[in-house]
Every structure is written in C-alpha cells, then in structure tokens.
Design a protein around this motif. Structure first.
Motif: not given
Length: 289
Positions: A39-57
């Motif tokens: 999450f922290e690395a994504l936020a540093a790239d201006a991305v709002v991070p979300l968890l997703y594992g491919g098993y439903g939204f």
C-alpha cells in the motif's frame, strides 16, 4: 485530459510506471494489489491502493470501479480463465462513465515464427499454456468492450526491463548468464515505454491491437555483454544453450524466436523513449552515477 478516473487491476511494475506518468492529468487513480504490504509504495506513486485477490469485488472496490472513466488491466489469466472478467460477470457491474479499456497482454501469443518478423495481422499460434490463456483473455476483454461500447487497446508487450530489473542488477548479483543459442533473438521494451504507450493510447481513446516493443530484437547475450562493458567489467563466459541447464519455463522462452514489429504503435503517434537496449542501458547507467 483532466478529470480522468483511472482504475488499474494489478498495480505492479508496469502499471505503477503508467500511474506515475498519468498522475498529473488524472482526477484519481485506484489500483489493486494482493498485498497490503504494498500500500505505501502504491500511494507514493499516486495510486489509491485496494486489496483484490481475484475472488470477488469487496465493497471498497465497487465505488471507484463504477465511477471509472478508464480501465487498465494488468492481471494475468490462469488455467481457470481471467479472474477480473469472471468477477465482472458475476457482479453484473454497470460502468456508465467508462470511456476506454487497456489490456496488457504479451507477444507470446504469436508463438514461434523461426526468427521471422511478425505484426498485429500475423496469425497467433501460441505454444505455451500461458500464452493460450492470454489469447483467450484478449478475446474475452474484446467481447466485453464491444458489449459496453467502448474502445479497447490490447498492448502486446515484449520482455520488460527497467530500473531494478535489468542486466546491471543481474551482473551485480552474479546471476547474469550469457546463454548462446545461434539465431536466437528476443524482443524487449523499457518499462517507461510500456507506460508511455498505454498513456498515449488512453489519451487518444485508441482501440485495436498494438505490439509494444523496441526497434531492435537482439540476442540476449549481447545485452549482458553491453551492460558489462558499460560497467567496466568482464562479461560472464558464454554458455552454449545445450549446456545451460535451464528449467522448463526458461527453455520454453528459448523455444520461440520471432522479430516483433512496432509499426502500428508508431503509426498511432507514439515515439519510443528507448528505441533499443543500448540507449536504455546508457540512460540507466547515467542515472546510477
């Protein structure tokens, strides 16, 4: 292009580079990851991070996904199919603001062509399961885009390298090898050109299939040799392919040989930042100094 609400499925190495390039013109960028530790690395790239594992939204994914104007998909399919397509079908999600879909695929869908040049009109004859799954996913995403009435750009990527993933790093780690198979060439592309091509096609609202690769398919051992030269060190000794002791996946890469044309991408107006591996290695060398 202000006001773009971008949603990225699979905010990994290439998609994060895309987010960095797109951030200035976007109202928001949401991106998924399997690990909260990223999450922290994504936020540093201006991305709002979300968890997703491919098993439903989950409920946190649905609002930004419904509101998205642009969708970039960078999650690989598996034997069971494309997890995102499956979840979209199950959710019966409406995306009324959607204007464009980008799907990151691979030049592996072409299969082996004995070193001949291929382009987007070449018949695909994938030889590995991974590439067959990719081709099926391309078709699935194309069908979805047609139903939604939005353009889809399928970006067929060659071997991706860039900061942190390059011959310099492998030489420093002692893992670089110069495996020599006569006549073998590979196609490659710098990650900034993957991101730049996706950003360009998105901005143009372009649909279609585009090979995203540099201008110069080349033997893999030449890349290692040039990187060693730039570092001022001796390259590792050449190893004949038959003596390399490769695993099944590595051997499968060497079983295919083709030269991939990027003419369609250039015709769409994109100018490569790194047209060959030498230019890219020189730039990365300079950045490290």
């Amino acid at each position: 292009m202000s006001g773009e609400r971008i949603f990225i499925f699979g905010a990994g190495y290439s998609a994060r580079a895309f987010a960095r390039q797109a951030a200035a013109g976007a109202a928001s960028i949401h991106g998924t990851t399997r690990s909260a530790g990223k999450f922290e690395a994504l936020a540093a790239d201006a991305v709002v991070p979300l968890l997703y594992g491919g098993y439903g939204f989950g409920e946190t994914l649905l609002p930004p996904l419904r509101a998205a104007t642009h969708l970039l998909v960078s999650i690989a399919p598996g034997e069971a199919g494309d997890p995102v397509l499956d979840d979209l079908a199950r959710a019966r999600l409406e995306m009324p603001a959607l204007r464009w879909i980008g799907y990151l695929s691979t030049v592996g869908v072409y299969g082996d062509h004995g070193g001949a040049w291929v382009d987007e009109e070449t018949v695909c004859r994938p030889s590995s399961d991974r590439s067959r799954w990719r081709l099926a996913a391309e078709q699935g995403w194309t069908s979805l885009a047609e139903r939604l009435g939005v353009p889809i750009a399928i970006l067929r990527l060659s071997g991706i390298y860039g900061p942190g993933r390059n011959a310099f790093v492998n030489l420093e780690k002692g893992t670089a090898r110069r495996v020599v198979k006569p006549g073998q060439v590979f196609n490659r592309v710098h990650v900034e050109d993957v991101a730049g091509a996706a950003r360009h096609l998105m901005g143009a609202g372009a649909g279609g299939i585009y090979n995203v690769t540099d201008d110069e398919p080349a033997p893999p051992q030449d890349v290692v040799t040039y990187a060693a030269e730039l570092m001022g060190i001796e390259p590792p000794p050449p190893i004949p392919f038959e003596e390399a002791g490769m695993g099944p996946m590595a051997r499968s890469f060497y079983s295919e040989c083709k030269r991939v044309s990027n003419a369609a991408l250039k015709s769409a107006g994109y100018v490569l930042r790194f047209p060959n591996y030498r230019r890219a290695l020189e730039a990365m060398r300079d950045a490290r100094q």
